[in-house]
Design a protein around this motif. Sequence first.
Motif, PDB file in Angstrom:
ATOM      1  N   GLU A  31      -2.463   9.666  10.545  1.00 38.90           N
ATOM      2  CA  GLU A  31      -2.673   8.379  11.196  1.00 38.90           C
ATOM      3  C   GLU A  31      -3.715   7.544  10.429  1.00 38.90           C
ATOM      4  OE1 GLU A  31      -3.115   6.908  15.836  1.00 38.90           O
ATOM      5  OE2 GLU A  31      -3.780   8.894  15.224  1.00 38.90           O
ATOM      6  N   THR A  32      -4.763   8.207  10.043  1.00 45.63           N
ATOM      7  CA  THR A  32      -5.794   7.511   9.270  1.00 45.63           C
ATOM      8  C   THR A  32      -5.250   7.109   7.906  1.00 45.63           C
ATOM      9  OG1 THR A  32      -7.456   8.891  10.359  1.00 45.63           O
ATOM     10  CG2 THR A  32      -8.164   7.647   8.434  1.00 45.63           C
ATOM     11  N   MET A  71      -7.518  13.944   5.348  1.00 44.88           N
ATOM     12  CA  MET A  71      -7.506  13.045   6.509  1.00 44.88           C
ATOM     13  C   MET A  71      -6.184  13.154   7.248  1.00 44.88           C
ATOM     14  SD  MET A  71      -9.504   9.518   5.714  1.00 44.88           S
ATOM     15  CE  MET A  71      -8.849   9.332   4.088  1.00 44.88           C
ATOM     16  N   ASN A  72      -6.231  12.821   8.500  1.00 39.78           N
ATOM     17  CA  ASN A  72      -4.992  12.948   9.263  1.00 39.78           C
ATOM     18  C   ASN A  72      -4.029  11.814   8.895  1.00 39.78           C
ATOM     19  OD1 ASN A  72      -5.284  10.634  11.005  1.00 39.78           O
ATOM     20  ND2 ASN A  72      -6.866  11.783  12.106  1.00 39.78           N
ATOM     21  N   VAL A  94      -6.859 -13.368   3.921  1.00 39.83           N
ATOM     22  CA  VAL A  94      -5.771 -12.556   4.471  1.00 39.83           C
ATOM     23  C   VAL A  94      -4.855 -13.428   5.299  1.00 39.83           C
ATOM     24  CG1 VAL A  94      -5.227 -10.715   6.077  1.00 39.83           C
ATOM     25  CG2 VAL A  94      -7.116 -10.461   4.487  1.00 39.83           C
ATOM     26  N   GLU A 129     -12.808   8.639  10.563  1.00 40.56           N
ATOM     27  CA  GLU A 129     -11.736   9.096  11.459  1.00 40.56           C
ATOM     28  C   GLU A 129     -12.198   9.123  12.904  1.00 40.56           C
ATOM     29  OE1 GLU A 129     -10.313  12.822   9.645  1.00 40.56           O
ATOM     30  OE2 GLU A 129      -8.476  11.697   9.262  1.00 40.56           O
ATOM     31  N   LEU A 155      -9.926   3.614  -0.704  1.00 42.12           N
ATOM     32  CA  LEU A 155      -9.296   2.299  -0.791  1.00 42.12           C
ATOM     33  C   LEU A 155      -8.973   1.911  -2.234  1.00 42.12           C
ATOM     34  CD1 LEU A 155     -11.475   0.565   1.939  1.00 42.12           C
ATOM     35  CD2 LEU A 155      -9.066   1.206   2.122  1.00 42.12           C
ATOM     36  N   ARG A 165     -12.058  -7.269  -3.704  1.00 43.30           N
ATOM     37  CA  ARG A 165     -11.863  -6.407  -2.531  1.00 43.30           C
ATOM     38  C   ARG A 165     -13.051  -5.471  -2.344  1.00 43.30           C
ATOM     39  NH1 ARG A 165      -6.566  -5.103  -4.659  1.00 43.30           N
ATOM     40  NH2 ARG A 165      -7.558  -3.237  -5.457  1.00 43.30           N
ATOM     41  N   ARG A 185      -9.010   3.692  18.930  1.00 43.23           N
ATOM     42  CA  ARG A 185      -7.650   3.819  19.479  1.00 43.23           C
ATOM     43  C   ARG A 185      -7.704   4.322  20.918  1.00 43.23           C
ATOM     44  NH1 ARG A 185      -4.587   5.041  13.841  1.00 43.23           N
ATOM     45  NH2 ARG A 185      -4.348   2.813  13.421  1.00 43.23           N
ATOM     46  N   LEU A 213     -12.245   5.597  14.122  1.00 44.86           N
ATOM     47  CA  LEU A 213     -10.888   5.105  14.339  1.00 44.86           C
ATOM     48  C   LEU A 213     -10.309   5.697  15.620  1.00 44.86           C
ATOM     49  CD1 LEU A 213      -8.449   3.480  13.341  1.00 44.86           C
ATOM     50  CD2 LEU A 213      -7.782   5.442  11.936  1.00 44.86           C
ATOM     51  N   SER A 269      -2.094   0.707   5.113  1.00 42.21           N
ATOM     52  CA  SER A 269      -1.724  -0.638   5.575  1.00 42.21           C
ATOM     53  C   SER A 269      -2.746  -1.696   5.169  1.00 42.21           C
ATOM     54  CB  SER A 269      -1.559  -0.633   7.099  1.00 42.21           C
ATOM     55  OG  SER A 269      -2.829  -0.566   7.737  1.00 42.21           O
ATOM     56  N   VAL A 270      -3.974  -1.271   4.969  1.00 44.21           N
ATOM     57  CA  VAL A 270      -5.002  -2.280   4.652  1.00 44.21           C
ATOM     58  C   VAL A 270      -5.456  -2.229   3.191  1.00 44.21           C
ATOM     59  CG1 VAL A 270      -5.932  -2.384   6.995  1.00 44.21           C
ATOM     60  CG2 VAL A 270      -6.888  -0.731   5.364  1.00 44.21           C
ATOM     61  N   ARG A 271      -4.955  -1.254   2.463  1.00 41.82           N
ATOM     62  CA  ARG A 271      -5.479  -1.035   1.113  1.00 41.82           C
ATOM     63  C   ARG A 271      -5.414  -2.299   0.259  1.00 41.82           C
ATOM     64  NH1 ARG A 271      -3.472   4.108   0.078  1.00 41.82           N
ATOM     65  NH2 ARG A 271      -5.446   4.964   0.848  1.00 41.82           N
ATOM     66  N   ASP A 272      -4.284  -2.985   0.318  1.00 39.39           N
ATOM     67  CA  ASP A 272      -4.131  -4.189  -0.503  1.00 39.39           C
ATOM     68  C   ASP A 272      -4.147  -5.461   0.336  1.00 39.39           C
ATOM     69  OD1 ASP A 272      -3.861  -2.694  -2.875  1.00 39.39           O
ATOM     70  OD2 ASP A 272      -1.763  -2.294  -2.401  1.00 39.39           O
ATOM     71  N   ALA A 273      -4.678  -5.330   1.537  1.00 34.24           N
ATOM     72  CA  ALA A 273      -4.575  -6.454   2.466  1.00 34.24           C
ATOM     73  C   ALA A 273      -5.573  -7.562   2.185  1.00 34.24           C
ATOM     74  CB  ALA A 273      -4.770  -5.964   3.894  1.00 34.24           C
ATOM     75  N   GLU A 274      -6.547  -7.281   1.399  1.00 38.10           N
ATOM     76  CA  GLU A 274      -7.589  -8.295   1.213  1.00 38.10           C
ATOM     77  C   GLU A 274      -7.616  -8.846  -0.201  1.00 38.10           C
ATOM     78  OE1 GLU A 274     -11.248  -7.628   3.871  1.00 38.10           O
ATOM     79  OE2 GLU A 274     -10.687  -5.651   3.121  1.00 38.10           O
ATOM     80  N   ARG A 317     -15.593  -5.069   0.783  1.00 36.23           N
ATOM     81  CA  ARG A 317     -15.579  -3.825   1.549  1.00 36.23           C
ATOM     82  C   ARG A 317     -16.900  -3.073   1.445  1.00 36.23           C
ATOM     83  NH1 ARG A 317      -9.312  -2.429  -0.100  1.00 36.23           N
ATOM     84  NH2 ARG A 317      -8.408  -3.679   1.573  1.00 36.23           N
ATOM     85  N   LEU A 354      -2.190  -8.268  10.491  1.00 34.67           N
ATOM     86  CA  LEU A 354      -2.940  -7.884   9.303  1.00 34.67           C
ATOM     87  C   LEU A 354      -4.416  -8.214   9.473  1.00 34.67           C
ATOM     88  CD1 LEU A 354      -2.307  -6.618   6.588  1.00 34.67           C
ATOM     89  CD2 LEU A 354      -1.934  -8.903   5.653  1.00 34.67           C
ATOM     90  N   PHE A 387      -3.169   4.100   8.334  1.00 37.06           N
ATOM     91  CA  PHE A 387      -3.989   2.902   8.530  1.00 37.06           C
ATOM     92  C   PHE A 387      -4.564   2.414   7.205  1.00 37.06           C
ATOM     93  CE2 PHE A 387      -8.267   1.130   9.091  1.00 37.06           C
ATOM     94  CZ  PHE A 387      -7.928  -0.031   9.777  1.00 37.06           C
ATOM     95  N   LEU A 388      -5.095   3.343   6.430  1.00 41.08           N
ATOM     96  CA  LEU A 388      -5.675   2.949   5.144  1.00 41.08           C
ATOM     97  C   LEU A 388      -4.607   2.357   4.222  1.00 41.08           C
ATOM     98  CD1 LEU A 388      -8.132   5.932   4.532  1.00 41.08           C
ATOM     99  CD2 LEU A 388      -8.721   3.563   5.076  1.00 41.08           C
TER     100      LEU A 388
END
Lengths: 250, 204
Positions: free
Chosen positions: A4-5, A1-2, B120, B191, B160, B54, B198, B194, A11-16, B58, B133, A8-9
């Motif tokens: 940027e992706t 994956m790039n 969250v 991707e 994840l 989680r 963007r 996303l 940043s949210v991996r443990d966000a929930e 998800r 967030l 992003f992942l």
Amino acid sequence: MNPETEAFLESVRDAEDPTLADEARVLRAVQVTVAAGAVVGSAAATAKLTRFGAWSVSGGFKGGALVGVLAIGGLAAAHWGAAGVESAPTAAVFSTSAARPATAARPALAVRPALAAPAALPVPLASERVAPPAVTAGPALRARTTQSVASAVARPASAELREELAVLARAQAALRRGDGAAALGALDAAPPGQSQLAAERATLRILALCALGRVVEARRVAGVLERSEPGSLQRDVISRSCAGGAGSPR
Amino acid sequence: MNGSMVASPENLSARVAPTPLPSEREADRAQGHDPEGPLVFEAVYAAHFRGVWRTLHRLGVSRAQLDDAAQDVFVVVYRRLGEFDGRSLRGWLYAIAVRVASDYRRRPWYRRSVPLTESVIDSAPDPGQASELGESVRLLHELLATLSDDQRVVFVLGELEQLTAPEIAKVLELNLNTVYSRQRAARARFEAALARHRGRKARA
């Protein structure tokens, strides 16, 4: 994956992550579910004993056919070792080995205090320890005891008994959801009168009151039950609930 | 979702028992489970509740149903713990969670958008961070919703929850090549979604 992706992942991996309150609430619901399953299992055992005489059931009632008929998952092979909400807020412990013989004890591990403190309902599970009355079986009784428990409880029950069991099932289902108010509502809606399953009904009421944090009332009900049915099969369940130590000496 | 994944969670333990990978053993040890030692429910719950929670969310379980679904998972865990063969606790738990989530998604009342996860917002240290967030989490769920069920589950577990492809293959009882194939498709779709998001944001 790039990248940027990936970023992003990341940043949210443990966000929930759930909050501690989420964790405690679900744990409590699991406890209630397991314990309520045991109560109905015990209720079915009582019904069986009431209706069909004193049966010597090796190993105790296992949450069998009647529970299945009611579509209730009995969690018979379990045992809660929990302290009361008030008396020991950090000691919600289940020393349990689900689906293992009760004798195969595991070392217990206390739930983190932050989880146990607000809501740990000290509900025990006692069906393994619900000892059927000792029976000195004569020939006739021996013949009866050769019948399976399943076939015994599958016999047509009286309408009253069925209705009572339905009430217990509704209350149990509510407790399974962690909904003490609905459990109480189900029990209150039941027709008054002499009940074959008064002890089980009272026990579910105690658990519902515990679930609602109404400890004083739970203890009062436990006291009444202990006086009216000192040998109740639910004694051990109650002694490990929030009403434990009040009306249900061990 | 794969038909083999929709079985009742009551029948799980016998189906999820392949030999663990070394990484699984390490992960289990790191999360409080010694494969050689006895399992205690509280330890399992404390170590794995977050991941299960989680993952359920998800995989499409709405916030409103999350308590019930997590409860279902851990009731199964409680009931089946004695039968667990000690091989891969994490894989076993994810297998249960995947099946429970699948069950919830198929229920008739489950036809709603996923609400913003209150937890969250509640747990974020300040409103600004909470907002950012929360926006990211909302976007994550929007992007996950673009995936098929099959793609979504391998994406969630792999990207994840960071299970390896062999671990996912065991959890889902799939051929390893099938997992790789679904992962490729899921990543590409994620991707692309996303990038579209963007692009829209940049134009706005």
